[in-house]
Design a protein around this motif. Structure first.
Motif, PDB file in Angstrom:
ATOM      1  N   SER A 120     -49.288  84.058 -68.992  1.00 43.78           N
ATOM      2  CA  SER A 120     -49.246  82.689 -68.477  1.00 43.78           C
ATOM      3  C   SER A 120     -50.093  81.796 -69.374  1.00 43.78           C
ATOM      4  CB  SER A 120     -49.750  82.619 -67.033  1.00 43.78           C
ATOM      5  OG  SER A 120     -51.098  83.048 -66.960  1.00 43.78           O
ATOM      6  N   THR A 121     -49.942  80.498 -69.192  1.00 40.95           N
ATOM      7  CA  THR A 121     -50.729  79.507 -69.933  1.00 40.95           C
ATOM      8  C   THR A 121     -51.349  78.550 -68.936  1.00 40.95           C
ATOM      9  OG1 THR A 121     -49.260  79.656 -71.856  1.00 40.95           O
ATOM     10  CG2 THR A 121     -50.663  77.714 -71.690  1.00 40.95           C
ATOM     11  N   LEU A 122     -52.657  78.353 -69.056  1.00 40.74           N
ATOM     12  CA  LEU A 122     -53.395  77.487 -68.133  1.00 40.74           C
ATOM     13  C   LEU A 122     -53.854  76.236 -68.863  1.00 40.74           C
ATOM     14  CD1 LEU A 122     -54.933  76.776 -65.553  1.00 40.74           C
ATOM     15  CD2 LEU A 122     -56.737  78.372 -66.255  1.00 40.74           C
ATOM     16  N   ASP A 123     -53.295  75.093 -68.463  1.00 43.41           N
ATOM     17  CA  ASP A 123     -53.722  73.792 -68.978  1.00 43.41           C
ATOM     18  C   ASP A 123     -54.757  73.231 -68.018  1.00 43.41           C
ATOM     19  OD1 ASP A 123     -54.087  71.220 -69.888  1.00 43.41           O
ATOM     20  OD2 ASP A 123     -51.955  70.802 -70.180  1.00 43.41           O
ATOM     21  N   LEU A 124     -56.022  73.288 -68.406  1.00 47.87           N
ATOM     22  CA  LEU A 124     -57.099  72.875 -67.512  1.00 47.87           C
ATOM     23  C   LEU A 124     -57.069  71.387 -67.210  1.00 47.87           C
ATOM     24  CD1 LEU A 124     -59.891  75.081 -69.097  1.00 47.87           C
ATOM     25  CD2 LEU A 124     -58.909  75.377 -66.816  1.00 47.87           C
ATOM     26  N   ARG A 125     -56.443  70.594 -68.078  1.00 51.97           N
ATOM     27  CA  ARG A 125     -56.349  69.151 -67.830  1.00 51.97           C
ATOM     28  C   ARG A 125     -55.528  68.867 -66.579  1.00 51.97           C
ATOM     29  NH1 ARG A 125     -54.119  67.917 -73.744  1.00 51.97           N
ATOM     30  NH2 ARG A 125     -52.887  69.678 -73.017  1.00 51.97           N
ATOM     31  N   LYS A 126     -54.518  69.697 -66.335  1.00 49.86           N
ATOM     32  CA  LYS A 126     -53.697  69.519 -65.131  1.00 49.86           C
ATOM     33  C   LYS A 126     -54.471  69.841 -63.870  1.00 49.86           C
ATOM     34  CE  LYS A 126     -49.294  70.415 -67.447  1.00 49.86           C
ATOM     35  NZ  LYS A 126     -48.091  71.297 -67.533  1.00 49.86           N
ATOM     36  N   ALA A 127     -55.556  70.615 -64.028  1.00 52.98           N
ATOM     37  CA  ALA A 127     -56.415  70.928 -62.891  1.00 52.98           C
ATOM     38  C   ALA A 127     -57.552  69.916 -62.757  1.00 52.98           C
ATOM     39  CB  ALA A 127     -56.975  72.337 -63.048  1.00 52.98           C
ATOM     40  N   GLY A 128     -57.533  68.860 -63.593  1.00 48.25           N
ATOM     41  CA  GLY A 128     -58.563  67.830 -63.533  1.00 48.25           C
ATOM     42  C   GLY A 128     -59.840  68.188 -64.246  1.00 48.25           C
ATOM     43  N   ILE A 129     -59.792  69.226 -65.098  1.00 44.10           N
ATOM     44  CA  ILE A 129     -60.962  69.649 -65.862  1.00 44.10           C
ATOM     45  C   ILE A 129     -60.707  69.263 -67.311  1.00 44.10           C
ATOM     46  CG2 ILE A 129     -62.402  71.603 -66.519  1.00 44.10           C
ATOM     47  CD1 ILE A 129     -61.406  72.992 -63.957  1.00 44.10           C
ATOM     48  N   LEU A 130     -61.439  68.277 -67.799  1.00 42.92           N
ATOM     49  CA  LEU A 130     -61.057  67.611 -69.038  1.00 42.92           C
ATOM     50  C   LEU A 130     -61.872  67.997 -70.269  1.00 42.92           C
ATOM     51  CD1 LEU A 130     -60.516  64.024 -67.569  1.00 42.92           C
ATOM     52  CD2 LEU A 130     -58.849  65.865 -67.829  1.00 42.92           C
ATOM     53  N   GLN A 131     -63.016  68.647 -70.071  1.00 42.43           N
ATOM     54  CA  GLN A 131     -63.863  68.954 -71.230  1.00 42.43           C
ATOM     55  C   GLN A 131     -64.614  70.261 -70.967  1.00 42.43           C
ATOM     56  OE1 GLN A 131     -65.843  65.506 -72.809  1.00 42.43           O
ATOM     57  NE2 GLN A 131     -67.405  66.743 -73.852  1.00 42.43           N
ATOM     58  N   VAL A 132     -64.126  71.334 -71.564  1.00 45.22           N
ATOM     59  CA  VAL A 132     -64.689  72.672 -71.344  1.00 45.22           C
ATOM     60  C   VAL A 132     -65.307  73.173 -72.640  1.00 45.22           C
ATOM     61  CG1 VAL A 132     -64.142  75.058 -70.746  1.00 45.22           C
ATOM     62  CG2 VAL A 132     -63.019  73.180 -69.529  1.00 45.22           C
ATOM     63  N   SER A 133     -66.514  73.724 -72.552  1.00 46.32           N
ATOM     64  CA  SER A 133     -67.193  74.215 -73.755  1.00 46.32           C
ATOM     65  C   SER A 133     -67.135  75.726 -73.894  1.00 46.32           C
ATOM     66  CB  SER A 133     -68.654  73.772 -73.768  1.00 46.32           C
ATOM     67  OG  SER A 133     -69.373  74.364 -72.696  1.00 46.32           O
ATOM     68  N   ALA A 134     -66.962  76.447 -72.770  1.00 39.82           N
ATOM     69  CA  ALA A 134     -66.973  77.906 -72.833  1.00 39.82           C
ATOM     70  C   ALA A 134     -66.248  78.474 -71.624  1.00 39.82           C
ATOM     71  CB  ALA A 134     -68.406  78.431 -72.879  1.00 39.82           C
ATOM     72  N   ILE A 135     -65.687  79.672 -71.797  1.00 40.05           N
ATOM     73  CA  ILE A 135     -65.007  80.364 -70.704  1.00 40.05           C
ATOM     74  C   ILE A 135     -65.357  81.849 -70.752  1.00 40.05           C
ATOM     75  CG2 ILE A 135     -63.052  78.767 -70.904  1.00 40.05           C
ATOM     76  CD1 ILE A 135     -61.446  81.319 -71.911  1.00 40.05           C
ATOM     77  N   THR A 136     -65.102  82.554 -69.657  1.00 34.46           N
ATOM     78  CA  THR A 136     -65.148  84.012 -69.644  1.00 34.46           C
ATOM     79  C   THR A 136     -64.433  84.496 -68.400  1.00 34.46           C
ATOM     80  OG1 THR A 136     -66.580  85.944 -69.955  1.00 34.46           O
ATOM     81  CG2 THR A 136     -67.308  84.320 -68.351  1.00 34.46           C
TER      82      THR A 136
END
Length: 282
Positions: A120-136
């Motif tokens: 799958s592909t997750l577009d965080l902008r569609k979830a209202g999260i516009l600026q992400v610096s790190a994930i895990t």
């Protein structure tokens, strides 16, 4: 004046004792040989790599490919589309069954299965999260992210649904927290900002501690804690332990592009694009 001086000295002594109790102590470093034995060298013009907890390698090549190698260094997977969403910021393989590719410029996460097929592909902008610096990846198979605009760590599912979030770190700290690394490992969630230190949280994103470890690189989970590199070598930290263990490394290795440790093996990506795997002293 003499009484005031005695009180001041006593207060300073108490402060020093508190600091010695609160901050992990560095144990004597074990000096690594300048000639660590090389187990394997991979000369594939690599840009990045990761190694999972099973010892499998994930290689990001300059040719735009992601290649997966098993413990015998045989190819067991290939993904050719890593440039679809711009530059690849990082790869998370903490769950070997689910590989995360993070594209910071597009706030997008591609989720691959163990064969490197797109799940799958997750577009965080569609979830209202516009600026992400790190994930895990989280222990429960979801995804932690650091939302820079809200200054919060948030947990989302694969569809981008918000499951929980931390408090606003702007309230907790005087300086803005800008972690380049998140790590969910062995019952703790870590966020590391090289200019501020190591933030330790529980699995619910609740604040536990901030430790002023400055200037570390290559942070990742190992054993019961985490390992990183400083200007001298490897640094091991385990929550609840007062001792900070260190192991010296040759300077030429510390200047490398990326370092990982797994099962007494040292994985070093050199600036020449070659991955060298060394055997660490026991």
């Amino acid at each position: 004046m003499t009484g005031f001086s005695d009180i001041t000295k006593s207060w300073m002594a108490l402060c020093i004792l508190f600091l010695l109790w609160a901050v992990p102590v560095v144990t004597s470093a074990q000096t690594a040989s300048q000639n660590l034995p090389v187990k394997k060298m991979i000369a594939d013009s690599l840009l990045d790599f990761e190694v999972d907890n099973l010892g499998k390698l994930y290689l990001i090549g300059a040719n735009g490919q992601l290649k997966k190698l098993d413990q015998n260094f045989d190819s067991v997977g290939l993904f050719n589309d890593i440039r679809r969403f711009g530059p690849l910021q990082g790869i998370d393989v903490s769950n070997p069954l689910k590989v995360l590719l993070f594209y910071k410029a597009f706030n997008t996460i591609q989720i691959l299965d163990r064969f490197l097929n797109v799940r799958s592909t997750l577009d965080l902008r569609k979830a209202g999260i516009l600026q992400v610096s790190a994930i895990t990846q989280s222990y429960d198979n979801n995804i932690w992210i650091f939302d820079e605009l809200d200054s919060k760590i948030k947990k989302v599912d694969e569809a981008g649904k918000l499951l929980l979030e931390s408090n606003d770190f702007r309230v907790l700290f005087n300086e803005p927290l800008q972690p380049y690394k998140l790590e969910d490992y062995n019952k703790y969630l870590y966020a590391y900002d090289a200019n501020i230190g190591l933030l330790v949280m529980d699995y619910f994103g609740a604040y536990r501690n901030m430790i002023p470890f400055i200037g570390w690189k290559n942070l990742h989970g190992i054993s019961k804690g985490i390992v990183a590199t400083d200007e001298e070598g490897l640094v091991y930290y385990q929550p609840g332990q007062l001792e900070l263990k260190k192991q010296s490394l040759p300077k030429n290795l510390l200047d490398s592009k990326k370092i990982r440790v797994h099962n007494q093996l040292l994985y070093v990506l050199g600036n020449d694009g070659r991955l060298r795997i060394y055997v660490l002293p026991g």
